[in-house]
Design a protein around this motif. Structure first.
Motif, PDB file in Angstrom:
ATOM      1  N   GLU A   1      20.640  87.074  47.015  1.00 11.94           N
ATOM      2  CA  GLU A   1      21.228  87.653  45.808  1.00 11.94           C
ATOM      3  C   GLU A   1      20.160  88.313  44.944  1.00 11.94           C
ATOM      4  O   GLU A   1      20.401  89.350  44.311  1.00 11.94           O
TER       5      GLU A   1
ATOM      6  N   VAL B   1      25.540  90.375  53.757  1.00 14.16           N
ATOM      7  CA  VAL B   1      26.157  89.176  53.180  1.00 14.16           C
ATOM      8  C   VAL B   1      26.717  88.294  54.285  1.00 14.16           C
ATOM      9  O   VAL B   1      26.628  87.069  54.223  1.00 14.16           O
TER      10      VAL B   1
ATOM     11  N   TYR C   1      26.459  91.234  46.555  1.00 14.84           N
ATOM     12  CA  TYR C   1      26.866  89.852  46.848  1.00 14.84           C
ATOM     13  C   TYR C   1      28.105  89.419  46.067  1.00 14.84           C
ATOM     14  O   TYR C   1      29.072  88.920  46.672  1.00 14.84           O
ATOM     15  N   PRO C   2      28.157  89.596  44.757  1.00 17.81           N
ATOM     16  CA  PRO C   2      29.405  89.221  44.073  1.00 17.81           C
ATOM     17  C   PRO C   2      30.594  90.075  44.500  1.00 17.81           C
ATOM     18  O   PRO C   2      31.730  89.560  44.568  1.00 17.81           O
TER      19      PRO C   2
ATOM     20  N   ARG D   1      31.737  88.769  48.039  1.00 20.10           N
ATOM     21  CA  ARG D   1      32.324  87.429  47.930  1.00 20.10           C
ATOM     22  C   ARG D   1      33.702  87.478  47.272  1.00 20.10           C
ATOM     23  O   ARG D   1      34.642  86.797  47.691  1.00 20.10           O
ATOM     24  N   THR D   2      33.836  88.299  46.241  1.00 30.22           N
ATOM     25  CA  THR D   2      35.131  88.453  45.591  1.00 30.22           C
ATOM     26  C   THR D   2      36.137  89.077  46.541  1.00 30.22           C
ATOM     27  O   THR D   2      37.270  88.584  46.700  1.00 30.22           O
TER      28      THR D   2
ATOM     29  N   GLY E   1      37.141  86.718  49.406  1.00 29.08           N
ATOM     30  CA  GLY E   1      38.081  85.701  48.944  1.00 29.08           C
ATOM     31  C   GLY E   1      39.488  86.248  48.809  1.00 29.08           C
ATOM     32  O   GLY E   1      40.467  85.596  49.198  1.00 29.08           O
TER      33      GLY E   1
ATOM     34  N   ARG F   1      28.416  84.580  57.820  1.00 26.56           N
ATOM     35  CA  ARG F   1      28.388  83.717  56.635  1.00 26.56           C
ATOM     36  C   ARG F   1      29.545  84.028  55.693  1.00 26.56           C
ATOM     37  O   ARG F   1      29.854  83.240  54.799  1.00 26.56           O
ATOM     38  N   SER F   2      30.147  85.180  55.847  1.00 27.25           N
ATOM     39  CA  SER F   2      31.335  85.595  55.110  1.00 27.25           C
ATOM     40  C   SER F   2      32.220  86.324  56.097  1.00 27.25           C
ATOM     41  O   SER F   2      31.724  86.973  57.023  1.00 27.25           O
TER      42      SER F   2
END
Length: 409
Positions: free
Chosen positions: A13, A198, A267-268, A271-272, A275, A312-313
């Motif tokens: 990050e 990511v 990264y944010p 990840r958002t 999700g 990882r994602s």
């Protein structure tokens, strides 16, 4: 040229924000500068009129923007840091990065092994253009390692993969492919555009080169074209010496700055979006109008175990099928209120488009026999490729709901 050291002990990050960052020595500005100058002054003996014989252009002072540019250099260092690679070279587009890789490491008489389903530009460049230059090309399902091993020839110099592949979201075992390639003296390049660092860093799994269309998730704002290849200093120097000098596909300083601005929030954002993608995929899988959903994070994905092993994602891309894809496409184009019906992917706004199987077979892939059967296993008569953005997942689900209700009427 001056290059800051990037400590790999930093978390990823942090690297997304500070990898390669140079604070302006005069103004102390934190945001990277945009160096728009084509030329840089030099002293006699410091530069070179020709790139011929120069082992690594980044060892020279900044001379001419087609070779190296301070802003583009910062972007290259940022991507290299995120991929945990020693070096990277940026290009004007993602396809330019792929072309740079192909034309650097392949020559007449060599053999390329490419994924049978991958980004259309890469597929068509390989299968339609490279043979004109005496380069042999074989397209194979890279998820079937026995078929990969059987397709490798003594003159195979490069394997080119995508994971997940566009548009099927089929995965390949990068570590196993790297082992096969290296056992036969070949290189492995992996287009990791859909995964981003990511999710996956291919070189940590054994790949030699990682390729990105920076236009997509890395930039993340749908407003700048760019591409990049990351790898060892020696391999990247070879790409830069050939493609960076002679192909003319240099990345502009303005686009490099915009892409760095996007990477700041990589990264944010991912990840958002990932999700939200899981929530949307779960909703679609349970909807009666939806026949099938493909998302690496769902247990129903044929390679979910591999996804858990090397990602990882699970990313922000998913596909889904309905009984009447053409009717659904018209409804989506006419009635979406939050999402957008359009091509491309990886933007901050959600984008969906139908990829009709017959059209894809006729225009790009043309798969025979068992390869076509495998494509149909993932795509049926057509898939809707959905790139999830940063909207509230509840709004995305509501938007899809009101369209799918119309489909059921």
């Amino acid at each position: 040229m001056s290059t800051p050291s990037t400590p790999f002990q930093w978390h990823d990050e942090t690297l997304a924000l500070d990898g390669g960052l140079i604070i302006d020595p005069s103004t102390h500005a934190i945001a990277p500068n945009i160096s728009m100058s084509v030329n840089n002054t030099l002293k006699p003996g410091d530069g070179a009129f020709s790139a011929e014989g120069v082992e690594d252009l980044t060892d020279l002072p900044f001379l001419y923007a087609r070779w190296t540019n301070p802003t583009v250099c910062q972007l290259e260092q940022r991507v290299a840091a995120l991929e945990h690679c020693p070096a990277a070279v940026a290009t004007a587009t993602g396809l330019a990065a792929i072309a740079a890789t192909f034309f650097t490491f392949l020559k007449a008489g060599d053999h390329l092994l490419i994924s049978d389903v991958c980004y259309a530009g890469a597929n068509e460049l390989a299968r339609r253009i490279l043979p004109d230059y005496g380069i042999e090309v074989t397209a194979v399902n890279l998820s079937r390692l026995d078929e990969v091993a059987a397709a490798i020839r003594p003159n195979t110099r490069l394997l080119h993969a995508e994971s997940p592949c566009n548009p099927l979201l089929r995965l390949c075992d990068i570590a196993a492919l790297a082992e096969l390639a290296h056992a036969h003296g070949a290189l492995l390049s992996v287009d990791s555009t859909l995964a981003t660092p990511v999710a996956t860093r291919p070189t940590e799994l054994g790949a030699d080169l990682t390729i990105h269309s920076l236009t997509k998730f890395m930039n993340g704002h749908g407003d700048a074209l760019g591409g990049c290849v990351a790898g060892s200093k020696a391999l990247i120097a070879r790409i830069r010496a050939r493609a960076g000098v002679y192909f003319g596909a240099s990345l502009s300083a303005q686009n490099a700055w915009q892409i760095m601005r996007g990477i700041d929030t990589l990264y944010p954002r991912i990840r958002t979006a990932a999700g939200s993608a899981m929530k949307v995929a779960t909703f679609l899988e349970q909807h009666p109008a939806v026949m099938r959903v493909c998302y690496p994070g769902l247990p129903s994905h044929p390679q979910h175990a591999l996804a858990c092993q090397q990602m990882r994602s699970f990313g922000a891309m998913l596909t889904f099928q309905v009984a009447d894809p053409q009717a659904c496409a018209r409804l989506l184009a006419d009635h979406l209120q939050v999402m957008h019906y359009a091509f491309s992917l990886g933007h901050q706004r959600s984008i969906v488009v139908l990829l009709d199987t017959e059209e894809m077979m006729a225009s790009t892939f043309g798969l025979p026999g068992t390869d076509r059967d495998d494509y149909l296993r993932y795509a049926g008569q057509g898939i809707f490729r959905l790139s999830i953005g940063l909207e509230a997942p509840e709004d995305l689900i509501a938007d899809l709901t009101q369209v799918l209700q119309r489909l059921a009427v």
